[in-house]
Design an enzyme around this catalytic site. Sequence first.
Site, PDB file in Angstrom:
ATOM      1  N   HIS A 234       0.696  -1.075  -0.072  1.00 21.04           N
ATOM      2  CA  HIS A 234       0.006  -0.182   0.197  1.00 21.04           C
ATOM      3  C   HIS A 234       0.784   1.272  -0.033  1.00 21.04           C
ATOM      4  O   HIS A 234       1.847   1.348   0.435  1.00 21.04           O
ATOM      5  CB  HIS A 234      -0.900   0.254   1.254  1.00 21.04           C
ATOM      6  CG  HIS A 234      -1.694   1.187   1.370  1.00 21.04           C
ATOM      7  ND1 HIS A 234      -2.891   1.320   0.709  1.00 21.04           N
ATOM      8  CD2 HIS A 234      -1.508   2.486   2.101  1.00 21.04           C
ATOM      9  CE1 HIS A 234      -3.491   2.412   0.561  1.00 21.04           C
ATOM     10  NE2 HIS A 234      -2.672   2.976   1.571  1.00 21.04           N
TER      11      HIS A 234
ATOM     12  N   ASP B 123     -15.405   1.828   6.198  1.00 23.44           N
ATOM     13  CA  ASP B 123     -14.305   3.029   5.834  1.00 23.44           C
ATOM     14  C   ASP B 123     -14.904   3.856   4.718  1.00 23.44           C
ATOM     15  O   ASP B 123     -14.655   5.038   4.643  1.00 23.44           O
ATOM     16  CB  ASP B 123     -13.114   2.272   5.189  1.00 23.44           C
ATOM     17  CG  ASP B 123     -12.022   3.556   4.665  1.00 23.44           C
ATOM     18  OD1 ASP B 123     -11.743   3.973   5.429  1.00 23.44           O
ATOM     19  OD2 ASP B 123     -11.813   3.340   3.522  1.00 23.44           O
TER      20      ASP B 123
ATOM     21  N   ARG C 232     -15.412  12.180   6.581  1.00 21.24           N
ATOM     22  CA  ARG C 232     -14.348  12.941   7.095  1.00 21.24           C
ATOM     23  C   ARG C 232     -13.948  13.728   5.996  1.00 21.24           C
ATOM     24  O   ARG C 232     -13.175  15.154   6.194  1.00 21.24           O
ATOM     25  CB  ARG C 232     -13.003  12.086   7.161  1.00 21.24           C
ATOM     26  CG  ARG C 232     -13.131  11.105   8.697  1.00 21.24           C
ATOM     27  CD  ARG C 232     -11.940   9.897   8.470  1.00 21.24           C
ATOM     28  NE  ARG C 232     -10.956  10.279   8.203  1.00 21.24           N
ATOM     29  CZ  ARG C 232      -9.953   9.471   7.803  1.00 21.24           C
ATOM     30  NH1 ARG C 232     -10.179   8.222   7.134  1.00 21.24           N
ATOM     31  NH2 ARG C 232      -8.718   9.971   7.436  1.00 21.24           N
TER      32      ARG C 232
ATOM     33  N   SER D 209      -8.164   3.444   8.664  1.00 17.36           N
ATOM     34  CA  SER D 209      -8.821   3.234   7.389  1.00 17.36           C
ATOM     35  C   SER D 209      -7.870   2.563   6.462  1.00 17.36           C
ATOM     36  O   SER D 209      -8.575   1.613   5.706  1.00 17.36           O
ATOM     37  CB  SER D 209      -9.030   4.745   6.870  1.00 17.36           C
ATOM     38  OG  SER D 209      -8.994   4.797   5.239  1.00 17.36           O
TER      39      SER D 209
ATOM     40  N   LYS E 296      -8.885  -1.796   5.557  1.00 19.13           N
ATOM     41  CA  LYS E 296      -8.877  -2.468   4.117  1.00 19.13           C
ATOM     42  C   LYS E 296      -7.847  -3.343   3.789  1.00 19.13           C
ATOM     43  O   LYS E 296      -8.217  -4.338   3.095  1.00 19.13           O
ATOM     44  CB  LYS E 296      -8.615  -1.232   3.291  1.00 19.13           C
ATOM     45  CG  LYS E 296      -9.823  -0.332   3.080  1.00 19.13           C
ATOM     46  CD  LYS E 296      -9.649   0.813   2.324  1.00 19.13           C
ATOM     47  CE  LYS E 296      -8.794   1.951   2.662  1.00 19.13           C
ATOM     48  NZ  LYS E 296      -8.864   3.178   2.227  1.00 19.13           N
TER      49      LYS E 296
HETATM   50  N1  URA Z   1      -6.038   6.706   2.328  1.00 26.00           N
HETATM   51  C1  URA Z   1      -6.817   6.209   3.048  1.00 26.00           C
HETATM   52  O1  URA Z   1      -7.119   4.867   2.567  1.00 26.00           O
HETATM   53  N2  URA Z   1      -7.434   6.326   4.026  1.00 26.00           N
HETATM   54  C2  URA Z   1      -7.251   7.686   4.497  1.00 26.00           C
HETATM   55  O2  URA Z   1      -8.073   7.841   5.544  1.00 26.00           O
HETATM   56  C3  URA Z   1      -6.323   8.401   4.273  1.00 26.00           C
HETATM   57  C4  URA Z   1      -5.771   8.009   2.711  1.00 26.00           C
END
Ligand code: URA
Length: 437
Positions: free
Chosen positions: A82, A161, A168, A183, A187
Amino acid sequence: MRMFDIIAKKRDKEELTGEEIAFWIQGCLNGQVADYQTTALLMAIRINGFSERETIALTEEMRRSGKTLDLSEIDGVKADKHSSGGVGDKTSLAALPIVAAAGVKVAKLSGRGLGHTGGTVDKLESIPGFHVNLDSQTFMRQVAETGMAISGQSADLDPADKKLYALRDVTATVDSIPLIAASIMSKKLATGADVLALDVKYGSGALLQDIEDSRRLAKLMIRLAKAAGKKASALLTSMEQPLGLSIGNALEVEEAVQVLQGEGPEDLRQLSLRLAGEILWLAGARSDRRQAWALAGDLLDSGAALEKFKALILAQGGCVDWQRMAKSPLILPYPAPAEGYVAAMDTAKIGYASLLLGAGRAKAEDTVDHAAGIVLCQKRGAYVHAGDTLAYLHCREERQAAEAAKLLQEAVTFSQTAPETGPLIAEIISTEDDCTD
Ligand code: URA
Protein backbone atom coordinates in the site's frame (compact mmCIF):
# COMPACT_ATOMS: atom_id res chain seq x y z
CA MET A 1 -25.64 2.40 25.28
CA ARG A 2 -26.23 5.86 23.79
CA MET A 3 -24.21 7.57 21.07
CA PHE A 4 -24.64 10.85 22.98
CA ASP A 5 -22.60 9.43 25.89
CA ILE A 6 -19.88 8.09 23.56
CA ILE A 7 -19.46 11.52 21.95
CA ALA A 8 -19.41 13.21 25.38
CA LYS A 9 -16.75 10.78 26.58
CA LYS A 10 -14.41 11.57 23.71
CA ARG A 11 -15.20 15.29 24.03
CA ASP A 12 -13.93 14.94 27.62
CA LYS A 13 -10.76 13.13 26.44
CA GLU A 14 -11.71 9.75 27.88
CA GLU A 15 -10.81 6.44 26.26
CA LEU A 16 -13.63 4.56 24.50
CA THR A 17 -14.11 0.84 25.07
CA GLY A 18 -14.17 -1.75 22.30
CA GLU A 19 -17.92 -2.18 22.88
CA GLU A 20 -18.52 1.53 22.44
CA ILE A 21 -16.51 1.60 19.21
CA ALA A 22 -18.43 -1.45 17.92
CA PHE A 23 -21.74 0.23 18.84
CA TRP A 24 -20.70 3.37 16.93
CA ILE A 25 -19.52 1.63 13.75
CA GLN A 26 -22.43 -0.80 13.58
CA GLY A 27 -24.93 1.99 14.27
CA CYS A 28 -23.26 4.24 11.70
CA LEU A 29 -23.81 1.55 9.05
CA ASN A 30 -27.32 0.43 10.05
CA GLY A 31 -28.67 3.95 10.46
CA GLN A 32 -29.14 3.87 14.25
CA VAL A 33 -26.36 6.43 14.63
CA ALA A 34 -26.97 9.64 12.67
CA ASP A 35 -24.25 11.01 10.38
CA TYR A 36 -24.15 14.23 12.44
CA GLN A 37 -23.30 12.13 15.52
CA THR A 38 -20.54 10.30 13.66
CA THR A 39 -19.05 13.57 12.42
CA ALA A 40 -19.14 15.02 15.95
CA LEU A 41 -17.23 11.98 17.21
CA LEU A 42 -14.76 12.14 14.30
CA MET A 43 -14.01 15.76 15.15
CA ALA A 44 -13.58 14.92 18.83
CA ILE A 45 -11.12 12.16 17.81
CA ARG A 46 -9.30 14.55 15.46
CA ILE A 47 -8.89 17.09 18.27
CA ASN A 48 -8.49 14.92 21.38
CA GLY A 49 -6.76 11.89 19.84
CA PHE A 50 -7.37 8.18 19.91
CA SER A 51 -5.26 5.71 21.89
CA GLU A 52 -3.56 2.74 20.28
CA ARG A 53 -6.07 0.44 21.99
CA GLU A 54 -8.95 2.45 20.54
CA THR A 55 -7.33 2.45 17.09
CA ILE A 56 -6.86 -1.33 17.16
CA ALA A 57 -10.54 -1.77 18.10
CA LEU A 58 -11.70 0.64 15.37
CA THR A 59 -9.52 -1.07 12.74
CA GLU A 60 -10.93 -4.48 13.65
CA GLU A 61 -14.54 -3.24 13.65
CA MET A 62 -14.03 -1.58 10.25
CA ARG A 63 -12.27 -4.66 8.82
CA ARG A 64 -15.21 -6.87 9.64
CA SER A 65 -17.87 -4.36 8.61
CA GLY A 66 -18.10 -6.00 5.17
CA LYS A 67 -16.87 -8.86 3.07
CA THR A 68 -13.35 -10.11 3.76
CA LEU A 69 -11.17 -12.31 1.58
CA ASP A 70 -9.92 -15.62 2.91
CA LEU A 71 -6.67 -16.27 1.08
CA SER A 72 -5.74 -19.19 3.36
CA GLU A 73 -6.87 -21.77 0.83
CA ILE A 74 -4.23 -20.52 -1.61
CA ASP A 75 -0.86 -22.21 -1.07
CA GLY A 76 2.15 -20.21 0.01
CA VAL A 77 2.70 -16.76 1.45
CA LYS A 78 0.42 -14.01 0.16
CA ALA A 79 1.68 -10.42 -0.04
CA ASP A 80 0.17 -6.98 -0.49
CA LYS A 81 1.46 -3.42 -0.72
CA HIS A 82 0.00 0.00 0.00
CA SER A 83 1.15 3.54 -0.69
CA SER A 84 -0.19 6.49 1.27
CA GLY A 85 -0.45 8.27 -2.08
CA GLY A 86 1.83 10.29 -4.26
CA VAL A 87 2.65 11.77 -7.63
CA GLY A 88 4.30 9.53 -10.21
CA ASP A 89 4.20 6.61 -7.80
CA LYS A 90 4.03 3.53 -10.00
CA THR A 91 5.98 1.23 -7.68
CA SER A 92 3.13 -1.32 -7.42
CA LEU A 93 3.59 -2.00 -11.14
CA ALA A 94 7.35 -2.44 -10.86
CA ALA A 95 7.77 -3.96 -7.38
CA LEU A 96 4.96 -6.51 -7.21
CA PRO A 97 5.97 -8.50 -10.33
CA ILE A 98 9.41 -8.91 -8.69
CA VAL A 99 7.71 -10.39 -5.62
CA ALA A 100 5.54 -12.73 -7.71
CA ALA A 101 8.57 -13.79 -9.77
CA ALA A 102 10.05 -15.16 -6.52
CA GLY A 103 6.97 -17.34 -5.99
CA VAL A 104 5.43 -15.15 -3.30
CA LYS A 105 1.78 -14.68 -4.26
CA VAL A 106 0.54 -11.13 -4.74
CA ALA A 107 -3.08 -10.30 -3.88
CA LYS A 108 -3.67 -6.59 -4.23
CA LEU A 109 -6.83 -4.51 -4.21
CA SER A 110 -6.19 -0.97 -5.38
CA GLY A 111 -7.95 2.35 -5.66
CA ARG A 112 -8.36 5.09 -8.23
CA GLY A 113 -6.60 8.44 -8.25
CA LEU A 114 -8.20 11.48 -6.64
CA GLY A 115 -6.98 15.07 -6.45
CA HIS A 116 -3.25 15.34 -7.02
CA THR A 117 -2.51 11.67 -6.35
CA GLY A 118 -2.70 8.81 -8.84
CA GLY A 119 -4.21 5.35 -8.36
CA THR A 120 -3.03 1.93 -9.55
CA VAL A 121 -6.44 0.99 -10.97
CA ASP A 122 -6.37 3.98 -13.38
CA LYS A 123 -2.82 3.16 -14.44
CA LEU A 124 -3.71 -0.47 -15.20
CA GLU A 125 -6.87 0.60 -17.00
CA SER A 126 -4.69 2.53 -19.46
CA ILE A 127 -3.47 -0.85 -20.78
CA PRO A 128 -5.80 -1.73 -23.68
CA GLY A 129 -8.22 -4.51 -22.66
CA PHE A 130 -7.12 -4.73 -19.00
CA HIS A 131 -10.01 -5.66 -16.65
CA VAL A 132 -9.71 -4.02 -13.25
CA ASN A 133 -12.88 -5.37 -11.67
CA LEU A 134 -12.37 -9.02 -10.81
CA ASP A 135 -14.99 -10.78 -8.70
CA SER A 136 -13.54 -12.41 -5.61
CA GLN A 137 -13.55 -15.94 -7.10
CA THR A 138 -11.68 -14.86 -10.24
CA PHE A 139 -9.30 -12.79 -8.11
CA MET A 140 -8.46 -15.76 -5.86
CA ARG A 141 -8.12 -18.17 -8.81
CA GLN A 142 -5.73 -15.80 -10.53
CA VAL A 143 -3.62 -15.34 -7.38
CA ALA A 144 -3.36 -19.14 -7.13
CA GLU A 145 -2.67 -19.80 -10.83
CA THR A 146 -0.76 -16.73 -12.11
CA GLY A 147 0.75 -15.87 -8.73
CA MET A 148 -0.51 -12.33 -8.94
CA ALA A 149 -3.75 -10.34 -9.28
CA ILE A 150 -4.51 -6.62 -8.96
CA SER A 151 -8.14 -5.57 -8.88
CA GLY A 152 -10.27 -2.60 -7.95
CA GLN A 153 -11.78 -2.80 -4.49
CA SER A 154 -15.26 -4.32 -4.42
CA ALA A 155 -18.03 -2.13 -2.98
CA ASP A 156 -18.73 -4.58 -0.16
CA LEU A 157 -15.19 -4.56 1.26
CA ASP A 158 -14.92 -2.35 4.37
CA PRO A 159 -18.15 -0.32 3.93
CA ALA A 160 -17.39 1.40 7.25
CA ASP A 161 -14.32 2.98 5.69
CA LYS A 162 -16.30 4.24 2.70
CA LYS A 163 -18.86 5.82 5.00
CA LEU A 164 -16.35 7.31 7.44
CA TYR A 165 -14.03 8.56 4.70
CA ALA A 166 -16.88 10.34 2.88
CA LEU A 167 -17.81 12.09 6.16
CA ARG A 168 -14.17 12.90 7.04
CA ASP A 169 -13.60 14.35 3.59
CA VAL A 170 -16.24 17.07 4.09
CA THR A 171 -15.64 17.78 7.78
CA ALA A 172 -11.87 18.51 7.82
CA THR A 173 -11.09 15.30 9.72
CA VAL A 174 -9.06 13.42 7.11
CA ASP A 175 -5.72 14.41 8.63
CA SER A 176 -6.07 12.47 11.88
CA ILE A 177 -3.23 9.94 12.16
CA PRO A 178 -5.26 7.25 14.02
CA LEU A 179 -8.17 7.64 11.59
CA ILE A 180 -5.85 7.36 8.57
CA ALA A 181 -4.13 4.32 10.10
CA ALA A 182 -7.44 2.57 10.82
CA SER A 183 -8.75 3.42 7.35
CA ILE A 184 -5.73 2.02 5.51
CA MET A 185 -5.13 -1.00 7.74
CA SER A 186 -8.77 -2.11 7.96
CA LYS A 187 -8.84 -2.40 4.14
CA LYS A 188 -5.48 -4.16 4.01
CA LEU A 189 -6.45 -6.62 6.76
CA ALA A 190 -9.79 -7.31 5.02
CA THR A 191 -7.84 -8.41 1.92
CA GLY A 192 -6.17 -11.08 4.03
CA ALA A 193 -2.52 -11.08 2.90
CA ASP A 194 0.12 -12.49 5.30
CA VAL A 195 2.79 -9.88 4.64
CA LEU A 196 2.51 -6.24 3.77
CA ALA A 197 4.76 -3.43 2.53
CA LEU A 198 3.58 0.08 3.33
CA ASP A 199 5.04 3.05 1.49
CA VAL A 200 4.40 6.06 3.72
CA LYS A 201 5.16 9.30 1.94
CA TYR A 202 6.24 12.60 3.41
CA GLY A 203 6.97 15.96 1.73
CA SER A 204 5.13 18.38 -0.52
CA GLY A 205 3.15 15.72 -2.42
CA ALA A 206 2.19 13.58 0.56
CA LEU A 207 -0.99 13.26 2.58
CA LEU A 208 1.05 14.17 5.68
CA GLN A 209 3.81 16.54 4.65
CA ASP A 210 5.78 16.56 7.88
CA ILE A 211 8.18 13.63 8.19
CA GLU A 212 7.49 13.27 11.93
CA ASP A 213 3.74 12.90 11.29
CA SER A 214 4.45 10.36 8.56
CA ARG A 215 6.77 8.45 10.90
CA ARG A 216 4.03 8.38 13.56
CA LEU A 217 1.56 7.07 10.96
CA ALA A 218 4.03 4.43 9.75
CA LYS A 219 4.77 3.22 13.28
CA LEU A 220 1.11 3.08 14.20
CA MET A 221 0.22 1.09 11.06
CA ILE A 222 3.06 -1.33 11.76
CA ARG A 223 1.80 -1.83 15.32
CA LEU A 224 -1.73 -2.41 13.96
CA ALA A 225 -0.29 -5.06 11.60
CA LYS A 226 1.53 -6.68 14.50
CA ALA A 227 -1.61 -6.68 16.65
CA ALA A 228 -3.38 -8.49 13.79
CA GLY A 229 -0.62 -11.10 13.59
CA LYS A 230 0.77 -9.89 10.24
CA LYS A 231 4.35 -9.21 9.17
CA ALA A 232 4.78 -5.76 7.69
CA SER A 233 7.41 -3.15 6.85
CA ALA A 234 6.79 0.53 6.31
CA LEU A 235 9.18 2.56 4.18
CA LEU A 236 9.20 6.26 4.94
CA THR A 237 9.83 7.81 1.52
CA SER A 238 10.19 11.27 0.04
CA MET A 239 7.48 12.99 -1.99
CA GLU A 240 9.55 16.22 -2.11
CA GLN A 241 9.44 15.64 -5.87
CA PRO A 242 7.52 13.23 -8.09
CA LEU A 243 8.80 9.67 -8.21
CA GLY A 244 10.47 8.90 -11.52
CA LEU A 245 9.88 11.25 -14.44
CA SER A 246 6.40 10.34 -15.69
CA ILE A 247 3.08 11.41 -14.20
CA GLY A 248 -0.13 10.18 -15.83
CA ASN A 249 -1.56 6.75 -16.35
CA ALA A 250 -0.24 5.28 -19.63
CA LEU A 251 2.98 7.26 -19.21
CA GLU A 252 3.51 5.68 -15.80
CA VAL A 253 2.87 2.15 -17.07
CA GLU A 254 5.50 2.76 -19.75
CA GLU A 255 7.97 3.96 -17.14
CA ALA A 256 7.31 0.94 -14.89
CA VAL A 257 7.95 -1.31 -17.90
CA GLN A 258 11.24 0.50 -18.48
CA VAL A 259 12.26 -0.35 -14.91
CA LEU A 260 11.24 -3.97 -15.43
CA GLN A 261 13.40 -3.92 -18.59
CA GLY A 262 16.39 -2.82 -16.49
CA GLU A 263 16.15 0.83 -17.53
CA GLY A 264 14.08 3.76 -16.26
CA PRO A 265 14.76 6.39 -13.59
CA GLU A 266 17.05 5.39 -10.74
CA ASP A 267 14.76 6.56 -7.90
CA LEU A 268 11.88 4.46 -9.18
CA ARG A 269 14.13 1.43 -9.62
CA GLN A 270 15.61 1.87 -6.13
CA LEU A 271 12.27 2.20 -4.33
CA SER A 272 10.65 -0.65 -6.29
CA LEU A 273 13.56 -2.94 -5.45
CA ARG A 274 13.49 -2.04 -1.77
CA LEU A 275 9.72 -2.55 -1.45
CA ALA A 276 9.99 -5.90 -3.23
CA GLY A 277 13.06 -6.86 -1.19
CA GLU A 278 11.32 -6.13 2.11
CA ILE A 279 8.32 -8.24 1.09
CA LEU A 280 10.63 -11.10 0.06
CA TRP A 281 12.37 -10.91 3.44
CA LEU A 282 9.10 -10.82 5.39
CA ALA A 283 7.79 -13.73 3.30
CA GLY A 284 10.88 -15.78 4.16
CA ALA A 285 12.21 -16.05 0.57
CA ARG A 286 15.60 -15.34 2.20
CA SER A 287 16.23 -15.31 5.94
CA ASP A 288 18.81 -12.56 5.63
CA ARG A 289 17.34 -9.14 4.84
CA ARG A 290 20.17 -8.04 2.52
CA GLN A 291 20.03 -11.31 0.63
CA ALA A 292 16.30 -10.77 0.13
CA TRP A 293 17.03 -7.28 -1.24
CA ALA A 294 19.66 -8.82 -3.56
CA LEU A 295 17.17 -11.47 -4.71
CA ALA A 296 14.83 -8.66 -5.78
CA GLY A 297 17.65 -7.21 -7.92
CA ASP A 298 18.38 -10.61 -9.50
CA LEU A 299 14.73 -11.14 -10.43
CA LEU A 300 14.58 -7.70 -12.01
CA ASP A 301 17.85 -8.07 -13.92
CA SER A 302 17.03 -11.56 -15.21
CA GLY A 303 13.78 -10.36 -16.84
CA ALA A 304 11.72 -12.72 -14.66
CA ALA A 305 9.78 -9.80 -13.15
CA LEU A 306 8.94 -8.39 -16.60
CA GLU A 307 7.62 -11.81 -17.64
CA LYS A 308 5.46 -11.87 -14.49
CA PHE A 309 4.06 -8.42 -15.27
CA LYS A 310 3.15 -9.61 -18.78
CA ALA A 311 1.49 -12.72 -17.28
CA LEU A 312 -0.59 -10.48 -14.98
CA ILE A 313 -1.69 -8.31 -17.91
CA LEU A 314 -2.60 -11.28 -20.11
CA ALA A 315 -4.51 -12.96 -17.25
CA GLN A 316 -6.60 -9.78 -16.86
CA GLY A 317 -7.33 -9.46 -20.58
CA GLY A 318 -4.77 -6.75 -21.37
CA CYS A 319 -2.41 -6.27 -24.27
CA VAL A 320 1.37 -6.44 -23.83
CA ASP A 321 2.20 -4.61 -27.04
CA TRP A 322 3.36 -1.34 -25.47
CA GLN A 323 3.07 0.42 -28.86
CA ARG A 324 -0.70 0.18 -28.42
CA MET A 325 -0.74 2.28 -25.23
CA ALA A 326 -2.80 5.47 -25.62
CA LYS A 327 -0.86 8.50 -26.89
CA SER A 328 -1.81 12.17 -26.60
CA PRO A 329 -2.34 14.18 -29.78
CA LEU A 330 -0.33 17.08 -28.31
CA ILE A 331 3.08 16.82 -26.67
CA LEU A 332 4.25 20.32 -25.81
CA PRO A 333 7.54 21.39 -24.19
CA TYR A 334 7.41 23.40 -20.97
CA PRO A 335 10.49 25.66 -20.91
CA ALA A 336 12.37 26.62 -17.74
CA PRO A 337 11.36 30.22 -16.92
CA ALA A 338 14.70 30.99 -15.22
CA GLU A 339 18.33 29.91 -14.99
CA GLY A 340 19.60 28.13 -11.90
CA TYR A 341 19.32 24.95 -9.90
CA VAL A 342 15.91 23.32 -9.69
CA ALA A 343 15.66 24.04 -5.97
CA ALA A 344 12.22 22.85 -4.89
CA MET A 345 9.19 21.21 -6.35
CA ASP A 346 5.72 21.55 -4.93
CA THR A 347 4.79 17.98 -5.78
CA ALA A 348 1.07 18.37 -5.09
CA LYS A 349 0.93 21.30 -7.54
CA ILE A 350 2.69 19.18 -10.17
CA GLY A 351 0.05 16.50 -9.53
CA TYR A 352 -2.69 19.11 -10.02
CA ALA A 353 -0.99 20.29 -13.23
CA SER A 354 -1.23 16.72 -14.49
CA LEU A 355 -4.91 16.67 -13.46
CA LEU A 356 -5.49 19.83 -15.54
CA LEU A 357 -4.00 18.03 -18.53
CA GLY A 358 -6.71 15.37 -18.06
CA ALA A 359 -4.73 12.68 -16.23
CA GLY A 360 -6.54 12.96 -12.88
CA ARG A 361 -9.87 13.63 -11.28
CA ALA A 362 -11.04 16.48 -9.08
CA LYS A 363 -14.15 14.49 -8.02
CA ALA A 364 -14.58 10.74 -7.72
CA GLU A 365 -17.08 10.65 -10.61
CA ASP A 366 -14.79 12.43 -13.13
CA THR A 367 -13.27 10.44 -16.00
CA VAL A 368 -9.57 10.48 -16.85
CA ASP A 369 -7.69 10.75 -20.12
CA HIS A 370 -5.35 7.76 -19.87
CA ALA A 371 -2.82 9.19 -22.31
CA ALA A 372 -2.45 12.60 -20.63
CA GLY A 373 0.21 13.72 -18.18
CA ILE A 374 3.66 15.18 -17.66
CA VAL A 375 7.10 13.81 -18.42
CA LEU A 376 9.73 15.68 -16.45
CA CYS A 377 13.13 16.24 -18.04
CA GLN A 378 14.78 17.56 -14.88
CA LYS A 379 14.43 16.98 -11.16
CA ARG A 380 15.64 18.72 -8.01
CA GLY A 381 19.33 19.60 -8.05
CA ALA A 382 19.65 19.87 -11.87
CA TYR A 383 21.14 23.08 -13.30
CA VAL A 384 19.08 24.54 -16.14
CA HIS A 385 19.22 27.59 -18.42
CA ALA A 386 16.15 29.70 -19.14
CA GLY A 387 14.32 28.11 -22.07
CA ASP A 388 15.66 24.57 -21.48
CA THR A 389 12.83 22.06 -21.60
CA LEU A 390 11.83 21.22 -18.01
CA ALA A 391 8.99 18.88 -18.97
CA TYR A 392 6.74 17.70 -21.80
CA LEU A 393 3.00 18.16 -21.38
CA HIS A 394 0.83 15.43 -22.93
CA CYS A 395 -2.75 16.55 -23.56
CA ARG A 396 -5.60 17.02 -26.06
CA GLU A 397 -5.93 20.81 -26.15
CA GLU A 398 -3.49 23.72 -25.97
CA ARG A 399 -5.77 25.35 -23.38
CA GLN A 400 -5.03 22.46 -20.99
CA ALA A 401 -1.27 22.91 -21.49
CA ALA A 402 -1.52 26.66 -20.82
CA GLU A 403 -3.39 26.05 -17.54
CA ALA A 404 -0.95 23.34 -16.45
CA ALA A 405 2.04 25.54 -17.35
CA LYS A 406 0.73 28.28 -15.01
CA LEU A 407 0.66 25.82 -12.14
CA LEU A 408 4.09 24.42 -13.01
CA GLN A 409 5.49 27.94 -12.89
CA GLU A 410 4.34 28.17 -9.27
CA ALA A 411 5.41 24.61 -8.47
CA VAL A 412 9.06 24.72 -9.49
CA THR A 413 11.47 27.19 -7.91
CA PHE A 414 15.09 27.93 -8.79
CA SER A 415 18.18 28.95 -6.79
CA GLN A 416 21.76 29.94 -7.49
CA THR A 417 23.16 27.35 -5.09
CA ALA A 418 22.60 23.61 -5.31
CA PRO A 419 19.75 22.52 -3.01
CA GLU A 420 20.20 19.82 -0.41
CA THR A 421 18.28 16.73 -1.39
CA GLY A 422 17.46 14.21 1.32
CA PRO A 423 17.37 10.44 0.90
CA LEU A 424 14.58 8.81 -1.09
CA ILE A 425 14.06 6.23 1.66
CA ALA A 426 14.41 7.93 5.04
CA GLU A 427 13.70 4.90 7.23
CA ILE A 428 12.29 1.38 7.31
CA ILE A 429 10.05 0.43 10.24
CA SER A 430 9.12 -3.24 10.52
CA THR A 431 7.11 -5.58 12.71
CA GLU A 432 10.33 -7.65 12.73
CA ASP A 433 12.38 -4.81 14.26
CA ASP A 434 11.64 -2.68 17.29
CA CYS A 435 8.53 -0.73 16.27
CA THR A 436 7.63 0.75 19.66
CA ASP A 437 7.39 4.52 20.00
N1 URA B 1 -5.94 6.79 2.39
C1 URA B 1 -6.87 5.99 2.96
O1 URA B 1 -7.14 4.89 2.49
N2 URA B 1 -7.50 6.46 4.06
C2 URA B 1 -7.22 7.65 4.61
O2 URA B 1 -7.82 7.99 5.61
C3 URA B 1 -6.28 8.47 4.00
C4 URA B 1 -5.63 8.01 2.88
